[in-house]
Design a protein around this motif. Structure first.
Motif, PDB file in Angstrom:
ATOM      1  N   GLY A 161       0.807  -1.219   0.000  1.00 40.19           N
ATOM      2  CA  GLY A 161       0.000   0.000   0.000  1.00 40.19           C
ATOM      3  C   GLY A 161       0.838   1.266   0.000  1.00 40.19           C
ATOM      4  N   ASN A 162       1.877   1.297   0.837  1.00 34.10           N
ATOM      5  CA  ASN A 162       2.698   2.508   0.952  1.00 34.10           C
ATOM      6  C   ASN A 162       3.484   2.798  -0.320  1.00 34.10           C
ATOM      7  OD1 ASN A 162       1.798   2.824   3.544  1.00 34.10           O
ATOM      8  ND2 ASN A 162       3.638   2.021   4.515  1.00 34.10           N
ATOM      9  N   ALA A 163       4.213   1.795  -0.825  1.00 35.32           N
ATOM     10  CA  ALA A 163       5.100   2.020  -1.966  1.00 35.32           C
ATOM     11  C   ALA A 163       4.377   1.910  -3.299  1.00 35.32           C
ATOM     12  CB  ALA A 163       6.264   1.022  -1.925  1.00 35.32           C
ATOM     13  N   GLY A 164       3.279   1.152  -3.346  1.00 42.85           N
ATOM     14  CA  GLY A 164       2.586   0.968  -4.601  1.00 42.85           C
ATOM     15  C   GLY A 164       1.495   1.984  -4.862  1.00 42.85           C
ATOM     16  N   TRP A 165       0.740   2.348  -3.811  1.00 41.73           N
ATOM     17  CA  TRP A 165      -0.422   3.201  -3.999  1.00 41.73           C
ATOM     18  C   TRP A 165      -0.302   4.571  -3.336  1.00 41.73           C
ATOM     19  CZ3 TRP A 165      -4.080   1.892  -7.412  1.00 41.73           C
ATOM     20  CH2 TRP A 165      -4.156   0.559  -7.818  1.00 41.73           C
ATOM     21  N   MET A 166       0.167   4.607  -2.096  1.00 38.46           N
ATOM     22  CA  MET A 166       0.165   5.881  -1.370  1.00 38.46           C
ATOM     23  C   MET A 166       1.332   6.772  -1.788  1.00 38.46           C
ATOM     24  SD  MET A 166      -1.101   4.624   2.389  1.00 38.46           S
ATOM     25  CE  MET A 166      -1.494   6.281   2.902  1.00 38.46           C
ATOM     26  N   ARG A 167       2.521   6.212  -1.830  1.00 39.29           N
ATOM     27  CA  ARG A 167       3.708   6.909  -2.326  1.00 39.29           C
ATOM     28  C   ARG A 167       3.843   8.306  -1.735  1.00 39.29           C
ATOM     29  NH1 ARG A 167       4.255   4.945  -8.661  1.00 39.29           N
ATOM     30  NH2 ARG A 167       4.333   2.712  -8.170  1.00 39.29           N
ATOM     31  N   GLU A 168       3.658   9.347  -2.571  1.00 39.25           N
ATOM     32  CA  GLU A 168       3.895  10.717  -2.111  1.00 39.25           C
ATOM     33  C   GLU A 168       2.901  11.151  -1.040  1.00 39.25           C
ATOM     34  OE1 GLU A 168       0.670  10.952  -4.980  1.00 39.25           O
ATOM     35  OE2 GLU A 168       2.636   9.963  -5.048  1.00 39.25           O
ATOM     36  N   ILE A 169       1.769  10.443  -0.922  1.00 42.62           N
ATOM     37  CA  ILE A 169       0.802  10.778   0.122  1.00 42.62           C
ATOM     38  C   ILE A 169       1.440  10.617   1.494  1.00 42.62           C
ATOM     39  CG2 ILE A 169      -1.399  10.097   1.166  1.00 42.62           C
ATOM     40  CD1 ILE A 169      -2.337   9.275  -1.606  1.00 42.62           C
ATOM     41  N   MET A 170       2.287   9.589   1.652  1.00 43.66           N
ATOM     42  CA  MET A 170       3.007   9.403   2.902  1.00 43.66           C
ATOM     43  C   MET A 170       3.877  10.615   3.207  1.00 43.66           C
ATOM     44  SD  MET A 170       2.169   6.399   4.142  1.00 43.66           S
ATOM     45  CE  MET A 170       3.494   6.112   5.307  1.00 43.66           C
ATOM     46  N   CYS A 171       4.554  11.140   2.178  1.00 40.70           N
ATOM     47  CA  CYS A 171       5.459  12.280   2.375  1.00 40.70           C
ATOM     48  C   CYS A 171       4.696  13.577   2.594  1.00 40.70           C
ATOM     49  CB  CYS A 171       6.383  12.427   1.171  1.00 40.70           C
ATOM     50  SG  CYS A 171       7.372  10.961   0.806  1.00 40.70           S
ATOM     51  N   LEU A 172       3.602  13.749   1.860  1.00 40.92           N
ATOM     52  CA  LEU A 172       2.876  15.017   1.900  1.00 40.92           C
ATOM     53  C   LEU A 172       1.935  15.126   3.090  1.00 40.92           C
ATOM     54  CD1 LEU A 172       1.884  15.471  -1.858  1.00 40.92           C
ATOM     55  CD2 LEU A 172       3.924  16.264  -0.674  1.00 40.92           C
ATOM     56  N   HIS A 173       1.295  14.027   3.479  1.00 44.49           N
ATOM     57  CA  HIS A 173       0.209  14.121   4.449  1.00 44.49           C
ATOM     58  C   HIS A 173       0.426  13.336   5.742  1.00 44.49           C
ATOM     59  CE1 HIS A 173      -2.110  16.086   1.314  1.00 44.49           C
ATOM     60  NE2 HIS A 173      -1.867  15.072   0.505  1.00 44.49           N
ATOM     61  N   MET A 174       1.335  12.370   5.755  1.00 47.68           N
ATOM     62  CA  MET A 174       1.449  11.495   6.917  1.00 47.68           C
ATOM     63  C   MET A 174       2.791  11.578   7.637  1.00 47.68           C
ATOM     64  SD  MET A 174      -0.521   8.125   5.402  1.00 47.68           S
ATOM     65  CE  MET A 174      -0.606   7.333   6.994  1.00 47.68           C
ATOM     66  N   CYS A 175       3.864  11.907   6.920  1.00 45.21           N
ATOM     67  CA  CYS A 175       5.188  11.931   7.541  1.00 45.21           C
ATOM     68  C   CYS A 175       5.346  13.176   8.420  1.00 45.21           C
ATOM     69  CB  CYS A 175       6.276  11.903   6.468  1.00 45.21           C
ATOM     70  SG  CYS A 175       7.943  12.016   7.150  1.00 45.21           S
ATOM     71  N   PRO A 176       5.615  13.015   9.715  1.00 44.72           N
ATOM     72  CA  PRO A 176       5.766  14.191  10.584  1.00 44.72           C
ATOM     73  C   PRO A 176       7.050  14.967  10.323  1.00 44.72           C
ATOM     74  CG  PRO A 176       6.279  12.190  11.793  1.00 44.72           C
ATOM     75  CD  PRO A 176       5.764  11.754  10.449  1.00 44.72           C
ATOM     76  N   TYR A 177       8.034  14.306   9.722  1.00 48.19           N
ATOM     77  CA  TYR A 177       9.328  14.958   9.503  1.00 48.19           C
ATOM     78  C   TYR A 177       9.190  16.178   8.604  1.00 48.19           C
ATOM     79  CZ  TYR A 177      14.198  15.458   8.011  1.00 48.19           C
ATOM     80  OH  TYR A 177      15.448  15.939   7.721  1.00 48.19           O
ATOM     81  N   ALA A 178       8.314  16.083   7.599  1.00 48.04           N
ATOM     82  CA  ALA A 178       8.122  17.211   6.696  1.00 48.04           C
ATOM     83  C   ALA A 178       7.545  18.424   7.421  1.00 48.04           C
ATOM     84  CB  ALA A 178       7.194  16.797   5.550  1.00 48.04           C
ATOM     85  N   ARG A 179       6.862  18.178   8.531  1.00 45.10           N
ATOM     86  CA  ARG A 179       6.193  19.260   9.242  1.00 45.10           C
ATOM     87  C   ARG A 179       7.123  20.036  10.175  1.00 45.10           C
ATOM     88  NH1 ARG A 179       1.549  19.661   6.264  1.00 45.10           N
ATOM     89  NH2 ARG A 179       0.936  17.557   5.653  1.00 45.10           N
TER      90      ARG A 179
END
Length: 475
Positions: free
Chosen positions: A217-235
């Motif tokens: 799910g993460n690498a196949g479908w969500m991809r940048e969604i993890m980086c843009l909306h879920m990863c706290p590091y970006a925030r």
């Protein structure tokens, strides 16, 4: 977008901002809108690719490395032991594990302050696995334009077999990832043998399926969604950035005004900058941003846009570096400062913690002892007329080999040790030992005296001694 609006946007690049796209590109924030990443070749792409394969191979091979009668890295939760090559971390030593996590955190802070989000672009598992999945996607479905066209086509045999092959490869990679991850907690050979012979515990099947689904799910479908909306590091990364942090930056002074032209045309005569507005920098970006709009929190510093732009500049006969790893001060024509208080502070704290961790790891005791007093009676008088205190001793052999331990008491003259004074404990085992200490009342000067329970052994020709203070009670 006009030249004035481009310049206005980029003049604000001294802050990490949430990029506000125009109407044509607003859909990239829609989780249902897919980003088709274009393949690119170049220096930074090759560096990222090689680092990703090294990280992947390291992850896959590490559980298979033998160390004595076990694997080198094994987080044995059932026996509460973490094995990392020769180092065994017990629950009593979890401060070492906490220190290791703190070292990793401050290492990330230090690298981010100096080089920006290179962790995200080059070594983050989400990035590594995403690009692996994109590689399979390209092999079965073709380049970016072909993938877009394929998704718009009606279902046919050609589309079905390509999609089936792609998703099958994703599932197989996800399954391998999941089984490797579980192998860090369960012996590797046991995982692979039991899973494929259908004899594994239900817990193993659950976690293998869970991490397979998560990776798929993460690498196949969500991809940048993890980086843009879920990863706290970006925030919270903006707290570590400053104007001397290396970022992927676009030189607006050189690139604007952007616009298409022929190779032979003189951009100065046309009133244009070096940017030909080919949009390749957007097409190769795994998070779908336009780096020409300035610094954005979605940028993962992967350098793909640098390679794409350098290729275009080379074809046009222009100097490379329109997009490059640079700093905000350099873009503004201000002298860069490598050493600054924040970076030095992170570096000093990181160095101190590493030294403390190395010292603590090197001096970790191979045996642990806990002395527990008998709570039912502070003391008693035995048949010889001596005052006797009872204790329970717990000895933990933190080595991998069987050891012989000698026990004694110190702190009072002529104290008698009642109980075994030598015990043998297998590697990684705990022994509970009830003992008593008796003393002639004549030797006692006070009602409460400090005594020491001592344990000694010899490990690889070196004598190891530990002692624990306790109290001896008398009338």
């Amino acid at each position: 977008m006009s030249t004035d609006s481009n310049s206005k946007d980029y003049s604000k690049h001294n802050r990490i901002k949430i990029h506000q796209p125009d109407a044509a590109k607003a859909d990239r924030f829609n989780p249902r809108n897919r980003i088709y990443v274009r393949a690119v070749e170049g220096l930074w792409t090759n560096v990222r690719r090689r680092m990703g394969w090294v990280a992947m191979l390291f992850f896959l091979i590490l559980p298979w490395i033998p160390w004595g009668d076990r694997q080198a890295v094994w987080f044995n939760l059932s026996e509460q032991k973490f094995h990392v090559f020769a180092l065994t971390i017990w629950p009593q030593d979890l401060t070492l594990l906490a220190a290791l996590f703190m070292i990793a955190a401050f290492g990330l802070f230090f690298v981010t302050t100096y080089l920006g989000r290179v962790w995200c672009g080059y070594t983050c598992p989400q990035t590594v696995w995403t690009f692996i999945f994109i590689w399979f996607e390209e092999k079965f479905e073709g380049a970016r334009n072909k993938r877009i066209k394929l998704d718009k086509m009606p279902w046919s045999f050609d589309k079905i077999w390509r999609k089936t092959a792609k998703h099958t490869s994703w599932v197989l990679v996800s399954l391998l990832t999941a089984m490797t991850f579980v192998s860090y907690f369960v012996p590797t050979r046991e995982v692979y043998t039991d899973v494929f012979t259908l004899s594994a515990d239900i817990d193993i099947y659950f976690w293998v399926l869970f991490f397979t689904a998560a990776t798929y799910g993460n690498a196949g479908w969500m991809r940048e969604i993890m980086c843009l909306h879920m990863c706290p590091y970006a925030r919270f990364q903006s707290a570590m950035f400053d104007k001397n942090t290396f970022i992927v930056g676009y030189d607006a002074k050189r690139g604007e005004t952007r616009g298409p032209r022929s190779r032979k045309a003189d951009p100065k005569e046309l009133g244009l900058g070096d940017c030909i507005d080919c949009d390749l920098c957007v097409q190769v970006c795994p998070t779908g941003i336009d780096i020409r709009n300035g610094l954005q929190y979605e940028c993962i510093n992967c350098g793909g846009c640098i390679d794409a732009c350098d290729t275009t500049m080379e074809r046009m006969g222009y100097a490379k570096g329109l997009i490059s790893y640079t700093t905000e001060n350099k873009l503004d024509g201000i002298k860069e400062k490598v050493l600054r208080p924040k970076l030095v502070g992170y570096g000093v704290v990181l160095t101190v913690m590493i030294l403390v961790f190395i010292y603590a790891s090197a001096t970790i005791s191979p045996v642990r002892m806990d002395v527990i007093r008998d709570r039912n009676a502070l003391y008693r008088e035995n048949s010889q007329g001596n005052i006797e205190n009872t204790f329970t001793i717990k000895l933990l052999n933190k080595t991998e080999q069987q050891q012989v331990y000698s026990l004694s008491v110190a702190g009072l003259n002529n104290a008698q040790w009642i109980g075994p004074d030598s015990v043998t404990i297998d590697g990684g085992k705990i022994m509970t030992l009830p003992i008593s200490v008796a003393i002639d009342p004549v030797e006692l000067k006070r009602s409460i005296s400090d005594i020491y329970i001592e344990v000694s052994t010899e490990i690889e020709g070196e004598k190891v001694e530990i002692k624990q203070e306790t109290r001896f009670f008398a009338p």
